[in-house]
Motif scaffolding. Structure first.
Motif, PDB file in Angstrom:
ATOM      1  N   GLU A 164       8.432  10.967   4.062  1.00 32.14           N
ATOM      2  CA  GLU A 164       9.732  10.445   3.641  1.00 32.14           C
ATOM      3  C   GLU A 164      10.865  11.049   4.450  1.00 32.14           C
ATOM      4  N   GLU A 169      11.432   6.458   4.547  1.00 32.69           N
ATOM      5  CA  GLU A 169      10.795   5.622   3.531  1.00 32.69           C
ATOM      6  C   GLU A 169       9.901   6.476   2.640  1.00 32.69           C
ATOM      7  N   LYS A 170       9.697   6.029   1.422  1.00 32.49           N
ATOM      8  CA  LYS A 170       8.802   6.734   0.512  1.00 32.49           C
ATOM      9  C   LYS A 170       7.390   6.789   1.089  1.00 32.49           C
ATOM     10  N   ARG A 354       8.426  -4.210  -1.897  1.00 30.81           N
ATOM     11  CA  ARG A 354       9.770  -4.256  -1.334  1.00 30.81           C
ATOM     12  C   ARG A 354      10.386  -5.643  -1.430  1.00 30.81           C
ATOM     13  N   ASN A 397       4.915   1.683  -1.019  1.00 30.16           N
ATOM     14  CA  ASN A 397       6.078   1.612  -0.135  1.00 30.16           C
ATOM     15  C   ASN A 397       6.143   0.299   0.641  1.00 30.16           C
ATOM     16  N   ARG A 399       4.338  -0.858   3.105  1.00 28.84           N
ATOM     17  CA  ARG A 399       4.136  -0.799   4.540  1.00 28.84           C
ATOM     18  C   ARG A 399       2.681  -0.676   4.957  1.00 28.84           C
TER      19      ARG A 399
END
Length: 445
Positions: A164, A169-170, A354, A397, A399
């Motif tokens: 992070e 980003e988380k 997201r 997250n 991703r």
């Protein structure tokens, strides 16, 4: 969520005793933290990062925790851990400033140092610091404590903190995967619910194989899953509490039932049910009142519903127009419209946490593809293809995806893989036996 609420939840989830207390300055992320590329398209140049073996009286435990941190970050594809044999400085004090010229000389851009304490009381403590080697500034520092049997979780928490701080980003390492464990010959496969850490460690069986289980899905708000069970060829939908192991029958529905999934607030599930008029339609059930309502009434088969993260829309698959396509509708069932326009058959859509992409399975030209598209159907991209890929699930997250691949054959069986949203970082996730239908949990802390 207030700190006390987060602490209580962390304690309930994984016996975490002390969560994340800063002991260093919260500095602005420097240039090194800006990833060289994007996380949606194209290739990424990983950040060179040095992770020396952590300090600690228990050398084995300290080494194991630091190895978990290193493996998590490397597996993300965004970091390149440097060979420890190249390190010039031997870290002796986690609180002392490193000799930065030594780390610059081996091209390290970030440095993680840590210390593990096993005090003999059954708990394990850890502290770490993250340094920007170029500027010589500390970027992060935290302490954690957990029950001894959960020592791997400390590594995941540290990796999440580093991820992070350096990406903005988380992270997604402190998570679980629920999946279907498959054993035995293809013609008599035993399928059991199982759960593991996101890296494949700590596999635990949740059912004993006395009934067929399918499509487990995590609640986004607590440690529960919903799944399908077939007993004497009768489909049933259950919710299981992962902390107690107790399960509750949601519904014993007539006809066929498919693909239950929670709403973003965890208060409803959406699924497809066979109806008396011979259709298969999307239904929503309120878990508090146990009242259900029918959302679609088109001819054909409507199935695999998945909510948008704000709960306002649902994506699903349908053959109502003669070919298997993806549709988006409002959460009340109105405004359904197709979004997939390419050749082939689309299935198993799932909305990113997201909200920016919908992942799907696509069958085309004898191949099974895992891809993503924007919610309006634009920007379709294939991430991976193979003989039989299916069932994408998103990391919290948004991703990274997991899915399963089954090459077929008498001795073949499904295996679980991960791939990031660029499509350039595909990894096999080790499981004790065959594994299918993975579902990713929210972050545990």
């Amino acid at each position: 969520m207030r700190f006390n609420d987060r602490l209580k939840r962390a304690l309930a989830v994984a016996a975490l005793a002390v969560v994340s207390s800063w002991f260093g300055p919260n500095l602005v992320t420097p240039a090194l933290a800006q990833l060289k590329g994007t996380q949606t398209e194209g290739t990424i140049t990983p950040i060179p990062i040095a992770i020396p073996v952590f300090l600690g009286d228990d050398a084995q435990l300290a080494g194991d925790v630091s190895n978990v941190v290193q493996a998590d970050l490397e597996r993300s594809g965004l970091f390149r851990p440097l060979d420890r044999a190249s390190f010039l400085e031997q870290v002796r004090d986690v609180n002392a400033a490193p000799r930065f010229p030594d780390w610059r000389s081996i091209q390290a851009e970030a440095l993680v140092v840590g210390r593990i304490v096993n005090d003999g009381s059954g708990k394990v403590g850890a502290e770490f610091r993250l340094w920007d080697v170029a500027s010589g500034k500390q970027l992060a520092g935290q302490r954690f404590s957990t029950a001894g049997q959960n020592w791997r979780r400390i590594g995941h928490l540290i990796a999440d903190s580093v991820y992070e701080r350096l990406t903005g980003e988380k992270g997604y390492f402190d998570t679980h995967i629920v999946f279907v464990d498959e054993t035995g010959p293809a013609e008599h496969r035993i399928k059991r619910l199982a759960i593991m850490d996101q890296d494949g460690a700590n596999v635990r069986l949740l059912s004993q194989g006395k009934e067929l289980v399918l499509t487990p899905r995590f609640s986004p708000t607590n440690q529960e899953i919903t799944y399908m069970s077939y007993t004497n060829d009768q489909p049933k939908v259950f919710i299981m509490n992962l902390e107690t192991g107790k399960r509750e029958l949601v519904g014993d529905f007539p006809g066929m039932t498919f693909a239950p999934r929670f709403s973003p607030d965890g208060q409803k599930i959406v699924m497809s049910l066979g109806t008396p008029d011979g259709r298969t339609s999307i239904y929503e059930m309120d878990l508090r009142s146990r009242q259900s309502r029918r959302l679609t009434e088109a001819t054909g088969i409507d199935t695999s519903p998945s909510y948008a993260p704000d709960g306002s829309q649902i994506v699903f698959e349908s053959d109502r127009d003669g070919s298997q396509r993806l549709y988006v509708m409002n959460a009340d069932g109105s405004g359904a419209h197709p979004i997939s326009m390419g050749d082939g058959s689309y299935s198993t859509p799932v909305w990113s946490p997201r909200g920016d992409y919908i992942a799907f399975t696509k069958q085309s030209g004898g191949q099974f593809l895992i891809g993503v598209m924007k919610p309006d159907g634009s920007g379709e991209r294939v991430l991976t293809e193979g003989f039989h890929n299916e069932g994408p699930t998103w990391a919290p997250n948004g991703r990274v995806l997991m899915f399963f691949r089954d090459p077929g054959g008498a001795t073949g069986g499904p295996r679980i893989f991960s791939v990031d949203i660029t499509g350039f970082n595909e990894r096999k996730v080790a499981t004790p036996a065959f594994g299918s239908d993975p579902a990713w949990s929210p972050l545990l802390n």
